[in-house]
Write an enzyme that holds these catalytic residues in place. Structure first.
Site: not given
Ligand code: BDP
Length: 631
Positions: A190, A434, A487, A523
């Site tokens: 991404d 990932e 997330y 993250e």
């Molecule tokens: C995570 C990835 C990262 C993405 C992020 C996103 O590691 O590179 O930019 O999601 O979607 O899964 O913002």
């Protein structure tokens, strides 16, 4: 320095390659002769006066990505070969002497695949977009008349299932929907696949016999530190080595000789992370001097290496730096900015360090590839702790777990460790981000990559960053620290902040129960469009981003008393991605905009990070001014 540049296709045309088939010309070197004739005109283009060419040859800054430099949309999304060329007049003394010095041409990085010629003679090929490579060009120069050095680079940004990061070329063969030979580059990561000569290109000299490599490791107790060193010399077997370690006042604190040895430092100043000590990032300098007899001449080479004395250990619940628990309160970054793309830019680098200091961040992960050496130097000097990540991002296709990819991954880890092994700021290697680690071949793949990394550097823990289910992850058994991305209330249960406490708690407890290893939330985050507001919070507003952060933080605060050893926000700043329906001019999960202005989330994080830092007793009493950060 500016390079001349052309995207004109004198190398194999992209539609002619078959990346999927067995007849790929992707890595085949174009003939040097082609380069010469193609660039005859370019050699006479004066820079910077002739700064805008309408023809195929244009002026191109180096370092920079080429994508955003012009108004040409086909260059922005260009896939294939591009050419750079520059002429340099070398000092004559570089070409004289008996024995003459070695002249070396070094690239900090160029994305992705590079072939380099000097005066029409191929001197080096390199695969990989984020690590340095160099060539000894002395013999070419000796065979060329005069001191003119014409450097020509062919660069290819195509990604295949076996590159790192991987990608694939898809040909669109339906003639009713696509023009002839139409193809797209697919990627599983991404961020925008910026390309170009991204880091500085330098010419330097060494004597014919020279110091090729130095490895330093450190151990310490309260009052004594040991600095173990190993030096390799090339070009002579009859050499002597002397070493001198000096402190920041220039006082010699230890001396040594020979290629292998140990220096004893009494009452050492340890290298401490930012906010863990009033004098973070303490660096000694190790001067290594070589003298060698070559062809009757006495040659001398001197290299000065910054050395930070510190130790790193991992227990089942803690990450220890110099024996003290370290909590990562930091960020994930990208090398990314307007116009220059991934090109190295000093003002941006210094601005980012000032923002890290302002934020109270003590660490970052080099998501998702090794960053410029210039950035790493500042981490060493400021005490910013780094999880150093390879470009192993988006390893999703089953074929990317095969032997060809694995061998390349091992080679990349070798290059990365050779570059960064002596950096005190680097406390852990991350071999990937990932990957599809729930696929069975991931077990052998990660077992091998991690074992190889540990064999190359037994002094640091190794990890990879996972988003797989704890019960299905085939790579996790081999890591020292569990790094997990999640997330909740964004990609899962979008809009439902109320699920975070339950889901995040379960995430930590499941991973810990399974592995009894410390965990970093590597993250978490939410997109926000700066200036977009709503109350109650709705997705993409600044309020939603801050509300999500606060929900995560309340769980972190419970679990950091147990085995959670860090939190790294996704992301430090907004960054460019490929175009897509979920991206509005890129990824907006930054707590700063792409222009480095704070969103509301930056202030929430700043309060939190300073609060966590102030829980430690060894901070300076009042930290208010940026002058603190200027050492
Ligand atoms: C995570 C990835 C990262 C993405 C992020 C996103 O590691 O590179 O930019 O999601 O979607 O899964 O913002």
């Amino acid at each position: 320095l500016p390079f001349y540049y052309s995207s004109q296709q004198t190398a194999p045309q992209p539609p002619l390659w078959s990346c999927a088939g067995g007849n790929s010309q992707l890595w085949e070197a174009p003939a040097a002769k082609t380069v010469k004739s193609h660039f005859l005109n370019a050699l006479f283009l004066p820079f910077p006066w002739n700064s805008c060419q309408t023809g195929p040859v244009i002026d191109m800054p180096v370092p920079a990505s080429f994508n955003d430099i012009t108004q040409d949309p086909s260059l922005e999304n260009y896939i294939g070969w591009v050419w750079y060329e520059k002429e340099v007049l070398l000092p004559l003394r570089w070409l004289q002497g008996d024995p003459a010095p070695r002249v070396v041409l070094r690239f900090g990085s160029a994305h992705y695949y590079s072939i380099v010629w000097v005066n029409g003679v191929q001197v080096v090929e390199h695969e990989g977009g984020h690590l340095p490579f160099e060539a000894d060009i002395s013999s070419v120069l000796q065979g060329s008349p005069g001191a003119l050095c014409r450097i020509t680079v062919a660069l290819n940004n195509t990604l295949t299932p076996h590159t790192l990061p991987p990608g694939s070329i898809q040909y669109m063969t339906d003639k009713t929907r696509y023009p002839k030979n139409y193809f797209v580059q697919n990627i599983k990561f991404d961020f925008f696949n910026y390309a170009g000569i991204h880091r500085p290109v330098v010419l330097y000299t060494t004597p014919a016999a020279y110091i090729d490599d130095i490895t330093v490791t450190t151990t310490s107790s309260e009052s004594i530190a040991m600095v173990q060193y190993q030096v390799s010399v090339v070009g002579s077997t009859a050499y002597s080595l002397s070493l001198s370690l000096r402190d920041q006042e220039g006082k010699e604190v230890a001396t040594g000789d020979g290629p292998v040895g140990e220096l004893k430092v009494l009452n050492p100043n340890l290298w401490w992370p930012y906010l863990m000590h009033e004098n973070p990032g303490y660096l000694y300098s190790l001067e290594v001097k070589m003298q060698a007899q070559v062809a009757g001449a006495l040659l001398e080479d001197i290299y000065t290496l910054p050395v930070g004395i510190r130790t790193v250990h991992v227990t089942s619940t803690q990450f220890l730096i110099n024996g003290r628990p370290f909590y990562f309160h930091g960020v994930n970054k990208h090398e990314d900015a307007d116009i220059r793309g991934k090109g190295l830019d000093w003002p941006l680098i210094v601005k980012d360090f000032n923002l890290l200091h302002w934020l109270g961040a003590n660490s970052f992960r080099t998501s998702h590839y090794p960053y410029a050496e210039e950035i790493m130097d500042l981490c060493d000097a400021y005490g910013i702790v780094v999880i150093d990540e390879s470009p192993g991002v988006g390893i999703k296709l089953p074929e990317s777990f095969g032997n060809k990819s694995l061998q390349h991954h091992l080679a990349v880890m070798e290059e990365l460790i050779r570059r960064d092994k002596n950096r005190p700021s680097v406390v852990m290697w991350s071999v990937a981000n990932e990957p599809a680690s729930e696929l069975p071949p991931a077990a052998h793949y990660f077992k091998t990559v991690i074992a190889h990394t540990k064999a190359l550097d037994p002094s640091r823990p190794v990890t990879f960053v996972t988003d797989a289910n704890y019960a299905l992850d085939h790579g996790a058994p081999y890591v020292d620290v569990i790094c997990v991305n999640s997330y909740f209330s964004w990609y899962h249960d979008p809009g439902h902040l109320e699920v975070i406490p339950l889901q995040l708690t379960a995430q930590f407890e499941n991973w810990y129960k399974t592995y009894q290893k410390p965990i970093i939330q590597s993250e978490y985050g939410a997109d926000s469009v700066p200036g977009l507001h709503s109350d109650p919070p709705m997705m993409f507003t600044e309020e939603y981003q801050t509300a999500m952060l606060r929900e995560y933080h309340s769980v972190f605060d419970k679990k950091r008393k147990e085995y959670v050893i860090g939190e790294l926000i996704w992301n430090f700043a907004d960054f460019m991605t490929s175009q897509g329906t979920t991206r509005v001019l890129g990824n907006k999960k930054g707590i700063f905009t792409r222009q480095r202005q704070p969103k509301a989330a930056a202030f929430v994080l700043r309060d939190r990070y300073w609060k966590i830092a102030n829980e430690s007793s060894c901070l300076p009493p009042v930290v208010t001014s940026h002058s603190l950060f200027l050492k």
